[in-house]
Design a protein around this motif. Structure first.
Motif, PDB file in Angstrom:
ATOM      1  N   GLU B 231       0.831  -1.217   0.000  1.00 47.76           N
ATOM      2  CA  GLU B 231       0.000   0.000   0.000  1.00 47.76           C
ATOM      3  C   GLU B 231       0.865   1.266   0.000  1.00 47.76           C
ATOM      4  N   HIS B 262      -1.623  -4.704  -3.100  1.00 45.20           N
ATOM      5  CA  HIS B 262      -2.437  -4.248  -1.972  1.00 45.20           C
ATOM      6  C   HIS B 262      -3.666  -3.540  -2.533  1.00 45.20           C
ATOM      7  N   LYS B 263      -4.840  -3.801  -1.915  1.00 49.57           N
ATOM      8  CA  LYS B 263      -6.097  -3.278  -2.467  1.00 49.57           C
ATOM      9  C   LYS B 263      -6.094  -1.759  -2.585  1.00 49.57           C
ATOM     10  N   SER B 264      -5.361  -1.080  -1.688  1.00 54.92           N
ATOM     11  CA  SER B 264      -5.422   0.380  -1.735  1.00 54.92           C
ATOM     12  C   SER B 264      -4.445   0.990  -2.751  1.00 54.92           C
ATOM     13  N   ALA B 266      -3.979  -0.705  -5.853  1.00 56.32           N
ATOM     14  CA  ALA B 266      -4.285  -1.294  -7.162  1.00 56.32           C
ATOM     15  C   ALA B 266      -4.617  -0.235  -8.216  1.00 56.32           C
ATOM     16  N   ASP B 290     -11.319 -10.890  -7.504  1.00 59.48           N
ATOM     17  CA  ASP B 290     -11.623  -9.497  -7.837  1.00 59.48           C
ATOM     18  C   ASP B 290     -10.338  -8.671  -7.843  1.00 59.48           C
ATOM     19  N   ILE B 291     -10.117  -7.905  -8.918  1.00 57.39           N
ATOM     20  CA  ILE B 291      -8.921  -7.055  -8.883  1.00 57.39           C
ATOM     21  C   ILE B 291      -9.290  -5.583  -9.037  1.00 57.39           C
ATOM     22  N   CYS B 292     -10.250  -5.176  -8.238  1.00 59.07           N
ATOM     23  CA  CYS B 292     -10.590  -3.765  -8.088  1.00 59.07           C
ATOM     24  C   CYS B 292     -11.053  -3.134  -9.404  1.00 59.07           C
ATOM     25  N   LYS B 317      -3.259 -10.970  -8.113  1.00 61.97           N
ATOM     26  CA  LYS B 317      -4.201 -11.177  -7.000  1.00 61.97           C
ATOM     27  C   LYS B 317      -4.121  -9.966  -6.074  1.00 61.97           C
ATOM     28  N   VAL B 318      -5.272  -9.575  -5.555  1.00 62.40           N
ATOM     29  CA  VAL B 318      -5.327  -8.451  -4.628  1.00 62.40           C
ATOM     30  C   VAL B 318      -5.332  -8.976  -3.197  1.00 62.40           C
ATOM     31  N   SER B 320      -5.056  -7.807   1.230  1.00 61.23           N
ATOM     32  CA  SER B 320      -5.471  -6.723   2.126  1.00 61.23           C
ATOM     33  C   SER B 320      -4.379  -6.232   3.050  1.00 61.23           C
TER      34      SER B 320
END
Lengths: 429, 429
Positions: B231, B262-264, B266, B290-292, B317-318, B320
């Motif tokens: 992130e 990291h999801k934030s 992506a 899911d990739i955002c 892959k995402v 957290s």
């Protein structure tokens, strides 16, 4: 997943965190274990007495019974061993080298624990404490399987080690105890989780482990050590070294099994040997081939060469040169420990260079091959493999390393295209 | 004894003497080999051209053909490599430590070659020269088995190496060449004579070797490397590192196979990636989960995680958290090389400590995992094992050590009885 796999997987997960646990926690665990051993001494001895009487009822052989027995002396030396281990420097996280590959790109090689060590041992319950403590100190996880004769002793000792570890902030599952014989073969199949196996027991037991797993095995099956008495030997030194190397503990892996005598020393060697032999336990000598007319030997055979007697029996063979002795040792030995007795530096130098063993000695007994005697503080065993650790294995043999590379967005394309080039400057740290 | 055993036994006998050969002879052999490569260049290229056209007729795949081909460039870099190797310090006979155990009793730990190295490699004939030269420098014996497609090229190159060795005073049989496929399984059974196997080739080939021998194997089957974009990553660095790690040489073992985002980060990562991606070969991204909402991906599946694509394909892959990324890498990775892209020191530190791989990187491409780039001068391969050598393996990985103990008639009985006691004083050397 069978139950053993589940256990191994849990130890693997814990080992990652044990590896990065603070040195303080690991040392605290060792001190705590020493304390608990002291506090629970009466309980340990009572439980061990029960194991002993069950074993006696089952008609277990006397040397095995001796190994199974715990007493105040053995407990005291375990406690001292734990405290000594605390004093040793942390083997974990040492920078082995650091190198600037280019501006802003730094490579470090850092020591770290191997991961999960599987230890399978027979009889001696104190091995559990010794090996678990080395694994705790080094930050490895450990899966321990002791002999079934020592079931109750092992349970108490394991309880002490895991309690000490948990109370000191080490991960819940950094140590595990296996109890049933079937779990051995299940453990041998856990190559996904176990990084190294250390078997301690009879030759056939170790050989079985080596032949039935894909996991690397550290240890030794046979211990066939030689003493070569050179033509330039001092017969006084030679006779005492031979007697000590054979009789000081004949069942040990570092006891001598074959005596090689240079033909021109045989007469004076046997004269001195006959003079002092009564100071030591009696040795049965088995002559292989002509041994210059000495009559104090049984008749041996070729089969006695390379044989591990595990008793006060010693094969004797006469050779014509140091080269012949070296070739004999490299052919019949087990790459454990071999000693030359000589006052001649050239013969010793040749022996050092050409004998392909973990320990190559001059003018001393093969029985010195031992972690405590080498000053390693403790040992997990003795390795006759040439890969990784060799000879007596202490903390260092439980370590590996990882490469840490730190950049600022560096990509290889820039070096392949010639935009950048490597500097490779070793750094002082 | 079959023929392969006879060969292995002869190399074993020679290796003992190679181990104790003077540094000068070993270096002279390398210089002589460089000379012969230069002198016999036309012959080498002609023979290689014959191998190439036979391979083409047999319909061998193009990437394999490329590996089989020798040319002036490759020969020049072999010659340079040999000369560079001469400049490296002798790894043999170094005192690793020395300790006085007691008066007149001195222990030394001395580096020495492992013994006989068996190398089985596919296609690339220059591997023969590289590996034989590392074995010569380090004083090991070597048994070499190359790919059958390169039969004639290997013969000439082997002739050069063995001629150079013999003319420089190294033992007659310090190197041997095996040519037939059946000899591979015979070699795998030579655990009495071969100390270490280094297979170089496809995953299935290496796996086959590992599963069918009792000889220790050094190398890697799979190379599943990860880049984790944290992130706190700089998206500019991240996008370039990902493109380089995947495309700079997608068939290499140190190429990235999975991108963890990291999801934030992506969103900003994909924005930068789309901006720069045309500077690099095209990558097929396969989204797992899911990739955002990014639409530039194919649909992937769980099977793409931990998969070595050996092509410009990358699983995405995402996650957290950095902890989730670490757990993913330790579960799906091959313990080869994994990189975090982050500007946050705590995240990097956690990644360094907990990722259980030979190479753990920050802000740089996984493609740096290579002996030349690390400044080792050369490499015999890359090890994902945790025992002995790890990561890129140079000369050091071909060495072991032996303990030399020098006494004046010392026996263990005197220490057991308490007449004498150990001093354990480390010596400066």
């Amino acid at each position: 997943m069978n139950n053993t796999e589940k256990i191994a997987c849990a130890v693997k997960d814990a080992a990652i965190f044990a590896a990065s646990s603070p040195e303080d926690n690991r040392n605290r665990a060792l001190l705590k274990a020493a304390e608990l051993l002291s506090e629970r001494r009466a309980e340990i001895l009572a439980v061990n007495a029960a194991d002993m009487s069950a074993a006696e009822k089952n008609g277990i052989a006397r040397p095995m019974l001796k190994r199974l027995a715990l007493n105040d002396n053995k407990l005291d030396s375990l406690i001292t061993g734990l405290r000594d281990l605390v004093e040793l420097p942390d083997p974990n996280g040492k920078v082995r080298f650091a190198r600037q590959l280019d501006d802003g790109l730094v490579l470090k090689c850092i020591s770290c624990p191997i991961g999960v060590i599987g230890v399978v041992f027979e009889a001696r319950p104190e091995a559990l404490v010794q090996i678990a403590s080395l694994c705790i100190k080094s930050g490895n996880g450990a899966i321990l399987k002791g002999g079934s004769e020592a079931l109750n002793s092992n349970r108490v000792l394991f309880d002490i080690m895991i309690t000490a570890a948990r109370e000191s902030g080490l991960p819940e599952n950094c140590l595990a105890l296996l109890e049933s014989r079937e779990q051995i073969s299940e453990l041998l199949a856990c190559d996904k989780y176990v990084d190294l196996l250390i078997p301690r027991g009879s030759n056939s037991f170790v050989r079985y482990i080596m032949d039935n797993t894909n996991i690397p095995v550290m240890g030794h099956a046979a211990g066939v050590c030689h003493v070569y008495v050179d033509e330039h030997a001092d017969p006084v030194k030679a006779a005492r070294i031979v007697c000590d190397a054979k009789t000081q503990y004949p069942a040990a892996c570092n006891a001598a099994e074959t005596l090689l005598l240079h033909k021109s020393i045989a007469g004076s060697f046997f004269k001195e040997y006959d003079r002092i032999k009564d100071e030591f336990p009696k040795i049965t000598l088995r002559a292989v081939g002509d041994i210059c007319g000495y009559t104090g030997c049984e008749q041996g055979s070729e089969d006695d060469l390379g044989r591990e007697f595990s008793d006060n029996v010693l094969a004797v063979k006469v050779v014509s040169s140091v080269e012949e002795a070296i070739a004999h040792i490299n052919r019949y030995g087990s790459k454990h420990t071999d000693s030359i007795v000589t006052e001649n530096d050239d013969a010793a130098e040749l022996f050092f260079r050409l004998v392909d063993s973990a320990g190559v000695y001059r003018n001393c007994s093969t029985r010195f091959a031992d972690g405590f005697r080498y000053g390693f503080g403790a040992e997990v065993g003795i390795s006759t493999s040439k890969i990784h650790a060799r000879g007596p294995v202490g903390l260092d043999g439980l370590m590996t390393y990882k490469y840490i590379l730190i950049g600022e967005g560096h990509i290889v394309g820039d070096y392949a295209s010639g935009v950048k080039s490597f500097k490779h400057v070793d750094m002082i740290f």
